[in-house]
Scaffold this active site. Structure first.
Site, PDB file in Angstrom:
ATOM      1  N   ASP A  47      78.274  50.083  51.367  1.00  0.00           N
ATOM      2  CA  ASP A  47      76.988  49.719  50.785  1.00  0.00           C
ATOM      3  C   ASP A  47      76.034  49.370  51.917  1.00  0.00           C
ATOM      4  O   ASP A  47      76.455  49.106  53.053  1.00  0.00           O
ATOM      5  CB  ASP A  47      77.122  48.531  49.832  1.00  0.00           C
ATOM      6  CG  ASP A  47      75.977  48.451  48.827  1.00  0.00           C
ATOM      7  OD1 ASP A  47      76.152  48.920  47.691  1.00  0.00           O
ATOM      8  OD2 ASP A  47      74.898  47.935  49.192  1.00  0.00           O
ATOM      9  N   VAL A  75      72.866  55.175  53.579  1.00  0.00           N
ATOM     10  CA  VAL A  75      73.113  56.601  53.337  1.00  0.00           C
ATOM     11  C   VAL A  75      71.890  57.471  53.590  1.00  0.00           C
ATOM     12  O   VAL A  75      71.980  58.697  53.499  1.00  0.00           O
ATOM     13  CB  VAL A  75      73.628  56.837  51.902  1.00  0.00           C
ATOM     14  CG1 VAL A  75      75.024  56.269  51.733  1.00  0.00           C
ATOM     15  CG2 VAL A  75      72.660  56.257  50.871  1.00  0.00           C
ATOM     16  N   ASN A 101      77.843  57.607  44.905  1.00  0.00           N
ATOM     17  CA  ASN A 101      77.262  56.794  43.839  1.00  0.00           C
ATOM     18  C   ASN A 101      75.871  56.264  44.169  1.00  0.00           C
ATOM     19  O   ASN A 101      75.175  55.774  43.283  1.00  0.00           O
ATOM     20  CB  ASN A 101      78.197  55.607  43.546  1.00  0.00           C
ATOM     21  CG  ASN A 101      77.642  54.671  42.507  1.00  0.00           C
ATOM     22  OD1 ASN A 101      77.477  55.037  41.347  1.00  0.00           O
ATOM     23  ND2 ASN A 101      77.322  53.444  42.915  1.00  0.00           N
ATOM     24  N   TYR A 166      62.884  59.857  39.957  1.00  0.00           N
ATOM     25  CA  TYR A 166      64.319  59.661  39.725  1.00  0.00           C
ATOM     26  C   TYR A 166      64.922  60.862  38.989  1.00  0.00           C
ATOM     27  O   TYR A 166      65.994  61.354  39.351  1.00  0.00           O
ATOM     28  CB  TYR A 166      64.517  58.381  38.917  1.00  0.00           C
ATOM     29  CG  TYR A 166      65.961  58.002  38.667  1.00  0.00           C
ATOM     30  CD1 TYR A 166      66.741  57.497  39.697  1.00  0.00           C
ATOM     31  CD2 TYR A 166      66.524  58.122  37.399  1.00  0.00           C
ATOM     32  CE1 TYR A 166      68.063  57.125  39.462  1.00  0.00           C
ATOM     33  CE2 TYR A 166      67.826  57.749  37.162  1.00  0.00           C
ATOM     34  CZ  TYR A 166      68.602  57.258  38.193  1.00  0.00           C
ATOM     35  OH  TYR A 166      69.903  56.892  37.971  1.00  0.00           O
ATOM     36  N   LYS A 170      67.860  63.349  40.316  1.00  0.00           N
ATOM     37  CA  LYS A 170      69.127  63.530  39.608  1.00  0.00           C
ATOM     38  C   LYS A 170      69.329  64.988  39.182  1.00  0.00           C
ATOM     39  O   LYS A 170      70.463  65.490  39.168  1.00  0.00           O
ATOM     40  CB  LYS A 170      69.183  62.604  38.402  1.00  0.00           C
ATOM     41  CG  LYS A 170      69.332  61.127  38.757  1.00  0.00           C
ATOM     42  CD  LYS A 170      70.604  60.854  39.561  1.00  0.00           C
ATOM     43  CE  LYS A 170      70.858  59.362  39.714  1.00  0.00           C
ATOM     44  NZ  LYS A 170      72.090  59.081  40.503  1.00  0.00           N
ATOM     45  N   ALA A 199      74.112  52.485  31.385  1.00  0.00           N
ATOM     46  CA  ALA A 199      75.269  51.612  31.600  1.00  0.00           C
ATOM     47  C   ALA A 199      74.740  50.265  32.073  1.00  0.00           C
ATOM     48  O   ALA A 199      74.008  50.193  33.065  1.00  0.00           O
ATOM     49  CB  ALA A 199      76.218  52.210  32.630  1.00  0.00           C
TER      50      ALA A 199
END
Length: 258
Positions: A47, A75, A101, A166, A170, A199
């Site tokens: 992370d 990342v 992720n 976003y 994706k 989620a």
């Protein structure tokens, strides 16, 4: 409708090695790391937030009895991604499974969106998947074995106000998954993705209004958001031999009404 009970373990990833990005906090990455450990894997979590990463490792140790290896990584920086790959090899010996992720959202209309907002979301959410895959695939190719699971979103298919950056990122993850999977299949490596709808976790609640969360939950057939481990379960399935004939697939994790 309430969520089902937390799943039992079946050794689906016994003796496998797994790297999970964006695994601090209490979200999908953390839950996927926990489920991987519970299914028998040796895990390294990564992370951007060093302190939160250390706290996540301690919680995982308490919850599973196994403390994962950790490595702090941004990342969006290729040198740090390369360093993560090298650290994973040192800690785990080889990499069987990579869970991409990392992602970044935010709600802003197109006409108000700055270049920095647009490019930041794409860099964290889409470009990171490219950077991580490019770093880890050569080792998998050399071993003629490996699995990558990417985290996409139903917004790669469906529209929502304020989410153009976003959703575009994706959708890019989905396309990247399909194309890279065709290349990787020649080396016996599988690449798939999950596409969650909603989620619930602490960060989502922090950056999303209660009104919008209520609206999104109401769209779900079960009338509730997914638990993060319900998404993690599908990631574990895709990482395991149970999905051995699946590659280039994007699997919805959703109960949205038709």
């Amino acid at each position: 409708m309430t969520a089902p009970p937390y799943p039992q373990s079946h050794g689906l990833l016994k003796d496998r090695t797994v790297v999970v990005t964006a695994a601090a906090g209490t979200g999908i990455g953390y839950s996927t790391a926990r489920r991987a450990i519970e299914e028998g894997a040796r895990v390294l979590i990564s992370d951007y937030h060093e302190r939160r990463l250390g706290e996540a490792a301690e919680r995982l140790s308490e919850e599973t009895g196994q403390k994962p290896a950790t490595f702090t990584c941004d990342v969006t920086a290729q040198d740090q991604v390369d360093a993560l790959q090298e650290a994973a090899l040192r800690e785990l010996g080889h990499i069987d499974v990579l869970i991409n992720n990392a992602g970044l959202g935010g709600e802003v209309p197109v006409v108000d969106m700055t270049d920095e907002q647009w490019f930041r979301v794409l860099d964290v959410t889409l470009n990171s998947v490219f950077r991580m895959s490019r770093a880890f695939l050569p080792g998998m190719y050399a071993r003629k074995s490996g699995v990558i699971v990417n985290n996409a979103s139903v917004l790669g298919w469906r529209a929502q106000k304020g989410q153009a950056h976003y959703a575009a990122a994706k959708a890019g993850v989905m396309a990247f998954t399909r194309c890279s999977a065709v290349e990787a299949a020649e080396h016996n490596v599988r690449i798939n993705a999950v596409a969650p709808s909603i989620a619930m976790h602490a960060f989502l609640a922090k950056v999303t209004s209660d009104e919008l969360l209520e609206q999104l939950s109401a769209r779900e057939a079960f009338g509730r958001p997914a638990e993060v481990w319900e998404v993690a379960n599908v990631m574990i399935f895709l990482a395991s031999d149970l999905s051995s004939y699946m590659t280039g697939e994007v699997v919805p994790v959703s109960s949205q009404r038709a």
